[in-house]
Design a protein around this motif. Structure first.
Motif, PDB file in Angstrom:
ATOM      1  N   ALA A   1       0.826  -1.205   0.000  1.00  0.00           N
ATOM      2  CA  ALA A   1       0.000   0.000   0.000  1.00  0.00           C
ATOM      3  C   ALA A   1       0.862   1.257   0.000  1.00  0.00           C
ATOM      4  O   ALA A   1       0.441   2.315  -0.496  1.00  0.00           O
ATOM      5  CB  ALA A   1      -0.929   0.004   1.210  1.00  0.00           C
ATOM      6  N   ALA A   2       2.070   1.174   0.539  1.00  0.00           N
ATOM      7  CA  ALA A   2       2.963   2.332   0.542  1.00  0.00           C
ATOM      8  C   ALA A   2       3.335   2.736  -0.879  1.00  0.00           C
ATOM      9  O   ALA A   2       3.445   3.932  -1.191  1.00  0.00           O
ATOM     10  CB  ALA A   2       4.222   2.025   1.350  1.00  0.00           C
ATOM     11  N   ASP A   3       3.529   1.751  -1.747  1.00  0.00           N
ATOM     12  CA  ASP A   3       3.838   2.059  -3.144  1.00  0.00           C
ATOM     13  C   ASP A   3       2.640   2.712  -3.830  1.00  0.00           C
ATOM     14  O   ASP A   3       2.800   3.618  -4.652  1.00  0.00           O
ATOM     15  CB  ASP A   3       4.231   0.779  -3.882  1.00  0.00           C
ATOM     16  CG  ASP A   3       5.506   0.167  -3.347  1.00  0.00           C
ATOM     17  OD1 ASP A   3       6.590   0.560  -3.796  1.00  0.00           O
ATOM     18  OD2 ASP A   3       5.419  -0.700  -2.454  1.00  0.00           O
ATOM     19  N   LEU A   4       1.440   2.226  -3.499  1.00  0.00           N
ATOM     20  CA  LEU A   4       0.236   2.820  -4.067  1.00  0.00           C
ATOM     21  C   LEU A   4       0.079   4.266  -3.599  1.00  0.00           C
ATOM     22  O   LEU A   4      -0.299   5.152  -4.378  1.00  0.00           O
ATOM     23  CB  LEU A   4      -0.986   1.993  -3.675  1.00  0.00           C
ATOM     24  CG  LEU A   4      -2.337   2.430  -4.257  1.00  0.00           C
ATOM     25  CD1 LEU A   4      -2.295   2.426  -5.777  1.00  0.00           C
ATOM     26  CD2 LEU A   4      -3.446   1.507  -3.752  1.00  0.00           C
ATOM     27  N   ALA A   5       0.392   4.516  -2.325  1.00  0.00           N
ATOM     28  CA  ALA A   5       0.315   5.881  -1.803  1.00  0.00           C
ATOM     29  C   ALA A   5       1.325   6.790  -2.488  1.00  0.00           C
ATOM     30  O   ALA A   5       1.025   7.950  -2.811  1.00  0.00           O
ATOM     31  CB  ALA A   5       0.550   5.874  -0.294  1.00  0.00           C
ATOM     32  N   LEU A   6       2.505   6.266  -2.741  1.00  0.00           N
ATOM     33  CA  LEU A   6       3.531   7.057  -3.418  1.00  0.00           C
ATOM     34  C   LEU A   6       3.085   7.417  -4.828  1.00  0.00           C
ATOM     35  O   LEU A   6       3.269   8.551  -5.285  1.00  0.00           O
ATOM     36  CB  LEU A   6       4.838   6.267  -3.465  1.00  0.00           C
ATOM     37  CG  LEU A   6       6.077   7.015  -3.962  1.00  0.00           C
ATOM     38  CD1 LEU A   6       6.435   8.131  -3.001  1.00  0.00           C
ATOM     39  CD2 LEU A   6       7.242   6.053  -4.129  1.00  0.00           C
ATOM     40  N   ALA A   7       2.447   6.461  -5.511  1.00  0.00           N
ATOM     41  CA  ALA A   7       1.943   6.738  -6.854  1.00  0.00           C
ATOM     42  C   ALA A   7       0.820   7.766  -6.812  1.00  0.00           C
ATOM     43  O   ALA A   7       0.730   8.650  -7.673  1.00  0.00           O
ATOM     44  CB  ALA A   7       1.455   5.431  -7.496  1.00  0.00           C
ATOM     45  N   CYS A   8      -0.037   7.658  -5.808  1.00  0.00           N
ATOM     46  CA  CYS A   8      -1.160   8.587  -5.713  1.00  0.00           C
ATOM     47  C   CYS A   8      -0.720   9.988  -5.325  1.00  0.00           C
ATOM     48  O   CYS A   8      -1.441  10.953  -5.595  1.00  0.00           O
ATOM     49  CB  CYS A   8      -2.197   8.052  -4.723  1.00  0.00           C
ATOM     50  SG  CYS A   8      -3.182   6.692  -5.410  1.00  0.00           S
ATOM     51  N   GLU A   9       0.441  10.123  -4.710  1.00  0.00           N
ATOM     52  CA  GLU A   9       0.959  11.467  -4.471  1.00  0.00           C
ATOM     53  C   GLU A   9       1.219  12.166  -5.806  1.00  0.00           C
ATOM     54  O   GLU A   9       0.945  13.360  -5.952  1.00  0.00           O
ATOM     55  CB  GLU A   9       2.240  11.413  -3.646  1.00  0.00           C
ATOM     56  CG  GLU A   9       2.784  12.790  -3.302  1.00  0.00           C
ATOM     57  CD  GLU A   9       4.061  12.741  -2.477  1.00  0.00           C
ATOM     58  OE1 GLU A   9       4.629  13.830  -2.223  1.00  0.00           O
ATOM     59  OE2 GLU A   9       4.494  11.639  -2.100  1.00  0.00           O
ATOM     60  N   GLU A  10       1.700  11.398  -6.785  1.00  0.00           N
ATOM     61  CA  GLU A  10       1.947  11.973  -8.104  1.00  0.00           C
ATOM     62  C   GLU A  10       0.642  12.238  -8.854  1.00  0.00           C
ATOM     63  O   GLU A  10       0.508  13.261  -9.529  1.00  0.00           O
ATOM     64  CB  GLU A  10       2.850  11.041  -8.921  1.00  0.00           C
ATOM     65  CG  GLU A  10       4.252  10.914  -8.378  1.00  0.00           C
ATOM     66  CD  GLU A  10       4.940  12.270  -8.242  1.00  0.00           C
ATOM     67  OE1 GLU A  10       4.855  13.074  -9.191  1.00  0.00           O
ATOM     68  OE2 GLU A  10       5.537  12.532  -7.188  1.00  0.00           O
ATOM     69  N   THR A  11      -0.323  11.331  -8.756  1.00  0.00           N
ATOM     70  CA  THR A  11      -1.610  11.588  -9.412  1.00  0.00           C
ATOM     71  C   THR A  11      -2.319  12.774  -8.765  1.00  0.00           C
ATOM     72  O   THR A  11      -3.060  13.501  -9.428  1.00  0.00           O
ATOM     73  CB  THR A  11      -2.516  10.353  -9.361  1.00  0.00           C
ATOM     74  OG1 THR A  11      -2.832  10.026  -7.994  1.00  0.00           O
ATOM     75  CG2 THR A  11      -1.836   9.151 -10.016  1.00  0.00           C
ATOM     76  N   GLY A  12      -2.097  12.971  -7.463  1.00  0.00           N
ATOM     77  CA  GLY A  12      -2.664  14.132  -6.784  1.00  0.00           C
ATOM     78  C   GLY A  12      -2.036  15.425  -7.262  1.00  0.00           C
ATOM     79  O   GLY A  12      -2.716  16.452  -7.366  1.00  0.00           O
TER      80      GLY A  12
END
Length: 399
Positions: free
Chosen positions: A69-80
């Protein structure tokens, strides 16, 4: 805890930022949200094929990347940062964990591979404006009243004559509900004797299913109203006769913790980009013969925003490692986004106050996310209640 990012994570962040920088500018975002789907399908497929974005947190045995989930959060920081309109939140953050936790072996094998590949999208349909309650972010979801509670309203489920299930009712504010290929519907069943909340699978072409896109403040978060009229559905999981509903509520709460961490990272990305755009503007905008950013009062305001964003980023990263802290991290990140977006409008001056300016995209995201997953004070109050901060010494002794 090792807070350093790996080389793979840094490469994923760099690649995602590069793609979104080319394909997801403010004009492209505004064009994508006005399509029927509410997002750029071609860009979504590119992110799925090149980065495996929808399947980052899906196990490799089901065709996913097998990250955390940490990797998903890191990706979503960029989509944000780009305010990317996509079914990533509804599909990968909300639907996939529930199917993984509750689905049978056959359901996982049938649904997770196409979800991980991006060819299938899903949405979680929760009756009424109760998504934050269902995910146990702003209150306990154990009573299940948010799903109907045996009374009129919400979505009700009853066994059909063919051995399946039939759903009745409606759900509003369903993220990407108008375009999702598959709906996960939370419905109440069992009456008062065996009252419980279960999850059901409803395909997009199910008879009796009607859905319509709703007008929302934040167009980058498309929402829909779902109506179910004697709609056939498949139970997510094992036989309902042995289901008490506790497993469903537990899975929803676990999904909520991870979702809060991911949303916090996404909000931090948006806040950081809003601040960066504001700094760039005040450096170039001149007033009284000098850049606006050179004034001490403006410097102080920007410094305060920087501290707020960095603190929220630290909280979001910690929550990605420990999702139990997701609620607090989300509260801090939403507050940072709201304040930063508001200051961005102020510091852009007269042009910032025009509704069409790009700064309002961030302001709308801040307001809409707080309506969906907050408000901030309820997120913090529930986190404090869970931590026992409101427990009296007598109650602690009794426990």
């Amino acid at each position: 805890m090792d807070a350093a990012f790996t080389a793979e994570q840094d490469e994923m962040r760099r690649t995602l930022r590069e793609i979104l920088g080319k394909r997801c500018g403010p004009d492209e975002v505004k064009a994508a949200v006005r399509t029927a789907a509410g997002y750029d399908r071609e860009l979504w497929q590119q992110l799925a094929l090149r980065l495996g974005l929808p399947g980052i947190a899906v196990a490799e045995e089901y065709g996913g990347v097998g990250c955390t989930a940490a990797d998903l959060a890191l990706a979503c920081e960029e989509t944000g940062r780009a305010l990317l309109p996509s079914p990533l939140l509804a599909t990968a953050v909300l639907a996939v964990p529930l199917i993984t936790a509750l689905g049978t072996a056959a359901q996982r094998s049938a649904l997770l591979p196409p979800l991980a590949a991006g060819g299938l999208t899903a949405a979680l349909a929760v009756p009424g404006p109760a998504l934050s309650t269902a995910l146990a972010l702003t209150g306990e979801n154990t009573p299940g009243e948010w799903s109907g509670g045996g009374r009129a309203g919400g979505v009700q489920a009853r066994p059909g004559q063919d051995g399946g299930w039939r759903l009745y009712g409606e759900a509003a504010q369903v993220l990407d509900g108008h375009s999702a290929s598959l709906l996960l519907v939370a419905a109440h069943t069992g009456g008062f004797a065996r009252s419980r909340t279960l999850l059901f699978l409803v395909p997009e072409d199910a008879p009796g299913l009607a859905r319509a896109r709703q007008a929302t403040l934040d167009e980058t978060r498309p929402q829909a109203r779902i109506q179910l009229r004697d709609t056939p559905a498949e139970l997510l999981g094992a036989d309902a006769d042995s289901a008490t509903g506790e497993a469903v509520l537990t899975a929803l709460a676990a999904t909520g913790g991870t979702a809060a961490a991911v949303l916090a990272a996404e909000a931090v990305g948006a806040a950081g980009q809003a601040l960066a755009r504001t700094v760039e503007y005040v450096r170039g905008r001149e007033q009284f013969g000098r850049p606006v950013g050179s004034f001490q009062a403006v410097k102080h305001r920007l410094a305060d925003l920087y501290v707020q964003v960095q603190a929220a980023r630290s909280a979001a990263y910690y929550a990605a490692w420990d999702p139990r802290q997701g609620g607090l991290a989300l509260a801090q990140a939403l507050e940072a986004l709201r304040i930063t977006a508001g200051e961005a409008i102020q510091l852009h001056g007269g042009i910032g106050f025009t509704w069409e300016h790009d700064a309002h995209l961030y302001f709308k995201r801040a307001a809409a996310d707080e309506l969906l997953f907050g408000p901030v004070h309820r997120l913090r109050a529930h986190a404090a209640h869970r931590a026992g901060l409101f427990t009296t010494p007598q109650e602690k002794v009794a426990v």
